[in-house]
Design an enzyme around this catalytic site. Structure first.
Site, PDB file in Angstrom:
ATOM      1  N   SER A  55       0.861  -1.184   0.000  1.00  0.00           N
ATOM      2  CA  SER A  55       0.000   0.000   0.000  1.00  0.00           C
ATOM      3  C   SER A  55       0.893   1.229   0.000  1.00  0.00           C
ATOM      4  O   SER A  55       2.123   1.117   0.015  1.00  0.00           O
ATOM      5  CB  SER A  55      -0.882   0.003   1.244  1.00  0.00           C
ATOM      6  OG  SER A  55      -0.096   0.356   2.364  1.00  0.00           O
ATOM      7  N   LYS A  56       0.257   2.386   0.000  1.00  0.00           N
ATOM      8  CA  LYS A  56       1.000   3.651  -0.021  1.00  0.00           C
ATOM      9  C   LYS A  56       2.013   3.749   1.119  1.00  0.00           C
ATOM     10  O   LYS A  56       3.027   4.416   0.996  1.00  0.00           O
ATOM     11  CB  LYS A  56       0.019   4.824   0.084  1.00  0.00           C
ATOM     12  CG  LYS A  56      -0.867   4.967  -1.133  1.00  0.00           C
ATOM     13  CD  LYS A  56      -0.742   6.358  -1.750  1.00  0.00           C
ATOM     14  CE  LYS A  56      -1.264   6.406  -3.161  1.00  0.00           C
ATOM     15  NZ  LYS A  56      -2.693   6.065  -3.244  1.00  0.00           N
TER      16      LYS A  56
END
Ligand code: GLU
Length: 486
Positions: free
Chosen positions: A246-247
């Site tokens: 994810s980010k």
């Protein structure tokens, strides 16, 4: 009968940038299509109007184009197929594999809440499937809104997944799901199946977060009397901490890497190893080699780990393998953007420029590294790397003296060529009592010439700089050393 040509698709939802996981899925579909003489299609799943944006669609096109994953045929926009999707749903109503459901969202929410209050999980109780014909006709005639629900048959639904082998779901765990909303728009699984049938997809390869959709989709294929495609569910991609990528893990958009100076070939190679192993310890591959080696046998079940350091390493490998002339097409615009040179200037001394790239590429991990390392050869003045200066010029008066000697030795050379330089500097090392430790000269000299602690071999540096510039750099260094320490 002629063998069917494989038809695969990449079906991203345009709700963000093309991320690493999507690009990996696109690549595997593309590789399979190329390997087996098939077609690779692109479908933009833009049915979620609230979240889909043109900007994301553009980013997907740009990302795929940058990677060189060109698609066959026209792009299919899922949102444009609503009518066909609806017709397919009505075909199921007509062949009695689906039924009208008049329950409203509010009623369903109420029943769900009641079930949860009893500690039960809610499942649609098929009440509308028990309505008699006359009642249904009456409600339809009265214009009562309805959804279409698929009537899940008894038994179980299974398929032979190309990655996971046999996967089976008991149908009792699947409720009669809605396929068409009251406004006549299809629900996700309906649209996907209707589109995949229309696009004549033979192999559906996607992330294994879709495994739970597959039994529903298979049931829809059967209800529509369509031939089933083969399914392959690719492993998820995790960060180094073992959590879903994810980010939080830093850059995950393909475009970010493009801007960080990663080569498309290296990115592809790195992506290929996220869930696929070509075997024989092979790691570094061109796209053509990946096509040659690609095989579903090598697809992995376990989650793949995304390690940005490995991507950098991979990029370094691809940089080293790239012929300088090809590398120039990427580096020249970057040098221009950095204000270090113009394309015309580099073209005027192309041989010198290509020789420089040959020297730099083996020490660089990114094109940005090359730009940084090329600066001393292109700019008039250099920037001294503080760490390199502190380390290699510790004794500043001593270094000034040493560089003065080096200058004298080099200035007296008849020919500006490596053998003569080497002889001069090694004999200087002897004279100065360094014995065979000529590095004691080379390291401070490297900082004087390039401002950097790492560079190509010192004689290559001297040759690439040329006599005047090299001697000028030594003079500047001596002046700098006379000043206060930095
Ligand atoms: N649009 C889906 C996604 O982005 C893919 C659907 C599919 O491949 O069937 O995850």
């Amino acid at each position: 009968m002629a063998a069917t040509v494989p038809r695969l698709r990449f079906a991203p939802s345009p709700t963000g940038y093309l991320h690493v996981g999507g690009a990996r899925t696109a690549l595997f579909n593309w590789l399979y299509a190329k390997k087996f003489g098939g077609q690779f299609l692109l479908r933009i799943e833009d049915t979620d109007k609230a979240r889909s944006t043109d900007e994301s669609t553009r980013a997907i096109f740009e990302g795929l184009t940058w990677l060189g994953l060109h698609w066959d045929e026209d792009v299919v926009y899922q949102g444009a197929n609503v009518e066909r999707n609806r017709d397919d749903a009505y075909r199921m109503l007509a062949n009695d594999t689906a039924y009208r459901c008049f329950c409203t969202q509010a009623e369903l929410a109420e029943r769900r809440a009641a079930a949860e209050a009893r500690g039960e999980s809610f499942r649609y109780d098929r009440r509308c499937d028990r309505l008699d014909r006359a009642e249904i006709d009456r409600r339809v005639a009265d214009g009562v809104p309805f959804t279409l629900r698929f009537r899940v048959p008894e038994g179980s639904t299974s398929w032979d997944d190309l990655v996971h082998g046999e996967i089976a779901f008991p149908n009792k765990d699947i409720e009669d799901f809605i396929i068409l909303r009251t406004d006549g728009t299809p629900i996700y699984n309906m649209a996907v199946v209707s589109d995949d049938i229309f696009m004549r997809i033979t192999l559906v390869m996607r992330g294994d977060d879709h495994i739970s959709n597959t039994p529903k989709q298979i049931l829809l294929y059967r209800a529509l009397g369509a031939e089933l495609p083969t399914f392959a569910h690719l492993p998820m991609i995790h960060g180094l901490d073992g959590k879903k990528l994810s980010k939080r893990h830093g850059a995950t958009a393909v475009g970010d890497y493009q801007h960080l100076g990663i080569l498309p070939g290296a990115m592809l190679n790195f992506l290929a190893l996220l869930g696929w192993s070509p075997g024989h310890d092979i790691e570094v591959m061109t796209l053509a080699r990946m096509v040659e080696l690609f095989d579903t046998e090598g697809l992995q079940k376990k989650a793949a780990i995304f390690d940005p350091k490995k991507l950098e390493w991979m990029n370094g490998q691809h940089l080293s393998l790239m012929p300088a002339a090809e590398l120039a097409t990427i580096v020249t615009p970057a040098l221009e953007a950095a204000g270090l040179a113009t394309a015309a200037d580099l073209a005027a001394r192309r041989d010198w420029y290509l020789a420089l790239l040959e020297l730099l590429k083996v020490r660089a991990r990114t094109t940005d590294d090359i730009v940084r390392q090329a600066a001393p050869y292109l700019a008039d003045a250099i920037t001294y790397d503080a760490e390199a200066e502190a380390k290699q010029w510790k004794d500043r008066p001593g270094t000034a003296k040493l560089l003065g000697e080096v200058r004298r030795a080099l200035a007296s050379l008849g020919a500006w060529e490596p053998a003569a330089m080497e002889e001069a500097l090694r004999s200087l090392a002897e004279r100065m009592g360094f014995g065979d430790k000529a590095g004691k000269i080379f390291q401070p000299l490297r900082v004087a010439l390039t401002g950097l602690g790492v560079s190509p071999g010192i004689f290559d540096v001297l040759v690439m700089l040329g006599r005047d510039r090299a001697l000028g750099r030594i003079d500047s260094a001596v002046r700098r050393l006379a000043g206060p320490a930095v």
